[in-house]
Structures are given as C-alpha cells and as structure tokens.
Design a protein around this motif. Structure first.
Motif, PDB file in Angstrom:
ATOM      1  N   VAL A  94       0.833  -1.200   0.000  1.00 34.28           N
ATOM      2  CA  VAL A  94       0.000   0.000   0.000  1.00 34.28           C
ATOM      3  C   VAL A  94       0.873   1.256   0.000  1.00 34.28           C
ATOM      4  O   VAL A  94       0.596   2.229  -0.705  1.00 34.28           O
ATOM      5  CB  VAL A  94      -0.953   0.006   1.218  1.00 34.28           C
ATOM      6  CG1 VAL A  94      -1.775   1.292   1.247  1.00 34.28           C
ATOM      7  CG2 VAL A  94      -1.877  -1.212   1.189  1.00 34.28           C
ATOM      8  N   VAL A  95       1.939   1.237   0.773  1.00 37.82           N
ATOM      9  CA  VAL A  95       2.847   2.380   0.857  1.00 37.82           C
ATOM     10  C   VAL A  95       3.432   2.721  -0.521  1.00 37.82           C
ATOM     11  O   VAL A  95       3.493   3.895  -0.916  1.00 37.82           O
ATOM     12  CB  VAL A  95       3.972   2.086   1.872  1.00 37.82           C
ATOM     13  CG1 VAL A  95       5.169   3.023   1.663  1.00 37.82           C
ATOM     14  CG2 VAL A  95       3.448   2.215   3.293  1.00 37.82           C
ATOM     15  N   LEU A  96       3.864   1.717  -1.246  1.00 39.07           N
ATOM     16  CA  LEU A  96       4.459   1.961  -2.566  1.00 39.07           C
ATOM     17  C   LEU A  96       3.416   2.475  -3.551  1.00 39.07           C
ATOM     18  O   LEU A  96       3.716   3.354  -4.378  1.00 39.07           O
ATOM     19  CB  LEU A  96       5.118   0.686  -3.096  1.00 39.07           C
ATOM     20  CG  LEU A  96       6.354   0.225  -2.307  1.00 39.07           C
ATOM     21  CD1 LEU A  96       6.832  -1.134  -2.824  1.00 39.07           C
ATOM     22  CD2 LEU A  96       7.484   1.246  -2.405  1.00 39.07           C
ATOM     23  N   ARG A  97       2.202   1.965  -3.448  1.00 45.02           N
ATOM     24  CA  ARG A  97       1.124   2.471  -4.298  1.00 45.02           C
ATOM     25  C   ARG A  97       0.827   3.923  -3.953  1.00 45.02           C
ATOM     26  O   ARG A  97       0.626   4.765  -4.843  1.00 45.02           O
ATOM     27  CB  ARG A  97      -0.129   1.612  -4.129  1.00 45.02           C
ATOM     28  CG  ARG A  97      -1.319   2.054  -4.975  1.00 45.02           C
ATOM     29  CD  ARG A  97      -1.010   1.952  -6.452  1.00 45.02           C
ATOM     30  NE  ARG A  97      -2.169   2.274  -7.272  1.00 45.02           N
ATOM     31  CZ  ARG A  97      -2.124   3.039  -8.358  1.00 45.02           C
ATOM     32  NH1 ARG A  97      -0.970   3.567  -8.770  1.00 45.02           N
ATOM     33  NH2 ARG A  97      -3.220   3.271  -9.068  1.00 45.02           N
ATOM     34  N   LYS A 126      -6.663  -7.553  15.979  1.00 41.23           N
ATOM     35  CA  LYS A 126      -5.947  -6.545  16.750  1.00 41.23           C
ATOM     36  C   LYS A 126      -5.305  -5.542  15.789  1.00 41.23           C
ATOM     37  O   LYS A 126      -5.080  -5.843  14.611  1.00 41.23           O
ATOM     38  CB  LYS A 126      -4.883  -7.179  17.638  1.00 41.23           C
ATOM     39  CG  LYS A 126      -3.728  -7.814  16.884  1.00 41.23           C
ATOM     40  CD  LYS A 126      -2.644  -8.325  17.820  1.00 41.23           C
ATOM     41  CE  LYS A 126      -1.825  -7.198  18.395  1.00 41.23           C
ATOM     42  NZ  LYS A 126      -0.648  -7.669  19.170  1.00 41.23           N
ATOM     43  N   LEU A 127      -5.021  -4.370  16.320  1.00 38.51           N
ATOM     44  CA  LEU A 127      -4.303  -3.350  15.566  1.00 38.51           C
ATOM     45  C   LEU A 127      -2.815  -3.602  15.742  1.00 38.51           C
ATOM     46  O   LEU A 127      -2.298  -3.590  16.862  1.00 38.51           O
ATOM     47  CB  LEU A 127      -4.669  -1.956  16.076  1.00 38.51           C
ATOM     48  CG  LEU A 127      -3.915  -0.785  15.437  1.00 38.51           C
ATOM     49  CD1 LEU A 127      -4.322  -0.604  13.980  1.00 38.51           C
ATOM     50  CD2 LEU A 127      -4.165   0.501  16.224  1.00 38.51           C
ATOM     51  N   CYS A 128      -2.122  -3.811  14.640  1.00 44.77           N
ATOM     52  CA  CYS A 128      -0.687  -4.087  14.681  1.00 44.77           C
ATOM     53  C   CYS A 128       0.115  -2.786  14.742  1.00 44.77           C
ATOM     54  O   CYS A 128       1.036  -2.641  15.547  1.00 44.77           O
ATOM     55  CB  CYS A 128      -0.294  -4.906  13.455  1.00 44.77           C
ATOM     56  SG  CYS A 128       1.471  -5.262  13.323  1.00 44.77           S
ATOM     57  N   CYS A 129      -0.228  -1.840  13.873  1.00 47.43           N
ATOM     58  CA  CYS A 129       0.456  -0.560  13.795  1.00 47.43           C
ATOM     59  C   CYS A 129      -0.348   0.320  12.850  1.00 47.43           C
ATOM     60  O   CYS A 129      -1.399  -0.104  12.346  1.00 47.43           O
ATOM     61  CB  CYS A 129       1.891  -0.723  13.284  1.00 47.43           C
ATOM     62  SG  CYS A 129       1.978  -1.382  11.592  1.00 47.43           S
ATOM     63  N   VAL A 130       0.109   1.532  12.602  1.00 47.26           N
ATOM     64  CA  VAL A 130      -0.545   2.384  11.620  1.00 47.26           C
ATOM     65  C   VAL A 130       0.509   2.961  10.672  1.00 47.26           C
ATOM     66  O   VAL A 130       1.713   2.907  10.948  1.00 47.26           O
ATOM     67  CB  VAL A 130      -1.351   3.535  12.275  1.00 47.26           C
ATOM     68  CG1 VAL A 130      -2.382   2.991  13.241  1.00 47.26           C
ATOM     69  CG2 VAL A 130      -0.436   4.535  12.958  1.00 47.26           C
ATOM     70  N   ILE A 131       0.023   3.511   9.573  1.00 43.32           N
ATOM     71  CA  ILE A 131       0.893   4.184   8.606  1.00 43.32           C
ATOM     72  C   ILE A 131       0.327   5.571   8.372  1.00 43.32           C
ATOM     73  O   ILE A 131      -0.788   5.712   7.861  1.00 43.32           O
ATOM     74  CB  ILE A 131       0.957   3.412   7.268  1.00 43.32           C
ATOM     75  CG1 ILE A 131       1.438   1.971   7.502  1.00 43.32           C
ATOM     76  CG2 ILE A 131       1.861   4.143   6.276  1.00 43.32           C
ATOM     77  CD1 ILE A 131       1.235   1.055   6.296  1.00 43.32           C
ATOM     78  N   ALA A 132       1.041   6.603   8.799  1.00 47.45           N
ATOM     79  CA  ALA A 132       0.621   7.971   8.508  1.00 47.45           C
ATOM     80  C   ALA A 132       0.669   8.187   6.995  1.00 47.45           C
ATOM     81  O   ALA A 132       1.588   7.716   6.320  1.00 47.45           O
ATOM     82  CB  ALA A 132       1.546   8.963   9.203  1.00 47.45           C
ATOM     83  N   ILE A 133      -0.333   8.905   6.464  1.00 47.54           N
ATOM     84  CA  ILE A 133      -0.401   9.094   5.011  1.00 47.54           C
ATOM     85  C   ILE A 133      -1.020  10.449   4.695  1.00 47.54           C
ATOM     86  O   ILE A 133      -1.863  10.955   5.446  1.00 47.54           O
ATOM     87  CB  ILE A 133      -1.211   7.951   4.343  1.00 47.54           C
ATOM     88  CG1 ILE A 133      -1.116   8.026   2.820  1.00 47.54           C
ATOM     89  CG2 ILE A 133      -2.670   7.921   4.824  1.00 47.54           C
ATOM     90  CD1 ILE A 133      -1.641   6.796   2.104  1.00 47.54           C
ATOM     91  N   GLY A 134      -0.590  11.036   3.612  1.00 47.92           N
ATOM     92  CA  GLY A 134      -1.122  12.325   3.192  1.00 47.92           C
ATOM     93  C   GLY A 134      -0.137  13.027   2.276  1.00 47.92           C
ATOM     94  O   GLY A 134       0.763  12.394   1.707  1.00 47.92           O
ATOM     95  N   TYR A 135      -0.299  14.320   2.155  1.00 48.50           N
ATOM     96  CA  TYR A 135       0.596  15.127   1.328  1.00 48.50           C
ATOM     97  C   TYR A 135       1.621  15.793   2.240  1.00 48.50           C
ATOM     98  O   TYR A 135       1.296  16.669   3.035  1.00 48.50           O
ATOM     99  CB  TYR A 135      -0.196  16.159   0.542  1.00 48.50           C
ATOM    100  CG  TYR A 135      -1.133  15.529  -0.467  1.00 48.50           C
ATOM    101  CD1 TYR A 135      -0.668  15.126  -1.712  1.00 48.50           C
ATOM    102  CD2 TYR A 135      -2.483  15.307  -0.167  1.00 48.50           C
ATOM    103  CE1 TYR A 135      -1.521  14.535  -2.639  1.00 48.50           C
ATOM    104  CE2 TYR A 135      -3.344  14.716  -1.086  1.00 48.50           C
ATOM    105  CZ  TYR A 135      -2.845  14.332  -2.317  1.00 48.50           C
ATOM    106  OH  TYR A 135      -3.687  13.736  -3.232  1.00 48.50           O
TER     107      TYR A 135
END
Length: 224
Positions: A94-97, A126-135
């Motif tokens: 998802v990060v690369l996309r 369970k929540l493993c971690c998150v990925i901050a995303i935006g501009y």
C-alpha cells in the motif's frame, strides 16, 4: 527490476509533517482499491482512516515529531504469530502504491494514540500498527543504508535476480533504520530471510520481503 518501480522505492522516504490537504477523487479511489485488493489477498482488515487528527495529537506523537497527520492506514488483522510480518508485507504494498499516487507515508508503531471508533476490530483481530499518510510538507530525506554484503549471503555465482532483490530490500524502511535482517541464498535456489533481534523486526521483515520480491521478480515461493 522494473525501472518505474525502482524509482518509486528510491523516491519514498518517511515523512512526519503533513499539509492540510485532503485525500480525494481519483487518488482516494486508487488508494482504496489497492487496500481492498491487499485485504482480499492477505485476509487482513486494512482500513484507511481519514480526517481523524486525534491519533497524532498527543504527547507521544509530538515526541515523535509528527505534525499535521489527519489520515492514517490502520493495519488490522487476526491475532497470531504471523500478523506482524503479514502486516509489514501488505502494508508496504500500500505504501508503494501511495507513493506512486503522489502521497507520502510513515510507518508508526508506538508514537500514536488508539482512537476508539476510528477503525473497526472484528472478533479475534488486533491493531498491529498504523501508517501515517497524506501530502507531506517535504518529500522526506534518504538515510544511510548498509551494503549488500552486510545483509546478505550468497555463493560466488550470485545470480542477478538475487542481487537485485537485495538492492531493493535495502531500500525498505525498517524500525530506527537499523536494517536488522539477513537474506541467504540457499543451494536449492530459495532464499532464507531472518529477522534480527529487537522491536518490530518481524514487521520489518515483511516489508523487506515485499521489496525483495518486487526487486527480484520472484513471488512468495522463493522463501525457504
């Protein structure tokens, strides 16, 4: 390795400060489509959380030098020993996309607050971690990386695909940029991937495996 994909890997750096620009339109649709596809293939319950600033509005987030984060990807899945590595692998897809869509990202394991109702946890999840995303306010900055010899083992006749996979793996983000992993080419042509000691090295190994596969052109059957 596919050159456009290599360009995305090289351009992507962790970003902690974001502009107040919402993710909308075709970019949002393409990002959601990627998340849905990853969920179908992995069995994870990855969710995009938008316009929710509370997770990054506390002491820990400020300590981690985050600012302006209103969107993040919740990496959710069934509890089990493989969850961290699975989240790393598919989260990096998802990060690369996202990077290819003009967005910026940052993996976040500790410096955020869990906000009730912002994402859904089904039974056994369970929540493993998150990925901050935006501009991002910037595109981030590259960090010093190890040499291929420091993270891989191969015989004298090292094939190009393995070398390219290792180069891609070295572009993978890891906790504290420590790159605690080892990739060993075995005599049967498969690759053994081992995490080092420390926090989140299993998550890191999933990210590394994602990059290795994309760089080498191999699929999941390559792993010993």
């Amino acid at each position: 390795m596919d050159q456009p994909l290599l360009d995305v890997m090289q351009a992507r750096h962790s970003v902690r400060a974001y502009r107040d620009t919402p993710i909308t339109g075709d970019t949002l649709a393409a990002l959601q489509a990627c998340i849905e596809d990853c969920n179908r293939q992995s069995g994870l319950h990855i969710q995009l959380v938008r316009e929710e600033p509370r997770a990054f509005d506390g002491f820990m987030a400020h300590y981690g030098k985050f600012s302006g984060v209103k969107n993040y990807i919740a990496m959710v899945g069934k509890k089990g020993p493989a969850l961290e590595q699975t989240c790393g692998y598919w989260g990096q897809r998802v990060v690369l996309r996202a990077q290819a869509l003009g967005l910026n990202t940052c993996w976040v394991a500790m410096t955020f607050a869990k906000v009730s109702g912002a994402y859904r946890l089904d039974a056994g999840e369970k929540l493993c971690c998150v990925i901050a995303i935006g501009y991002g306010q910037t595109q981030g900055a590259p960090h010093k990386i190890k040499t291929p010899e420091q993270v891989s083992r191969a015989g004298a006749a090292c094939p190009d695909w393995f070398r390219q996979g290792v180069q891609a793996a070295l572009l993978a983000p890891t906790a504290m940029n420590q790159q605690k992993f080892t990739l060993t080419l075995q005599s049967d042509g498969r690759v053994q991937a081992k995490p080092g000691a420390g926090f989140y090295t299993k998550l890191d190994l999933g990210i590394v495996k994602c990059h290795f596969e994309l760089g080498s052109g191999k699929d999941g059957s390559i792993w010993a």
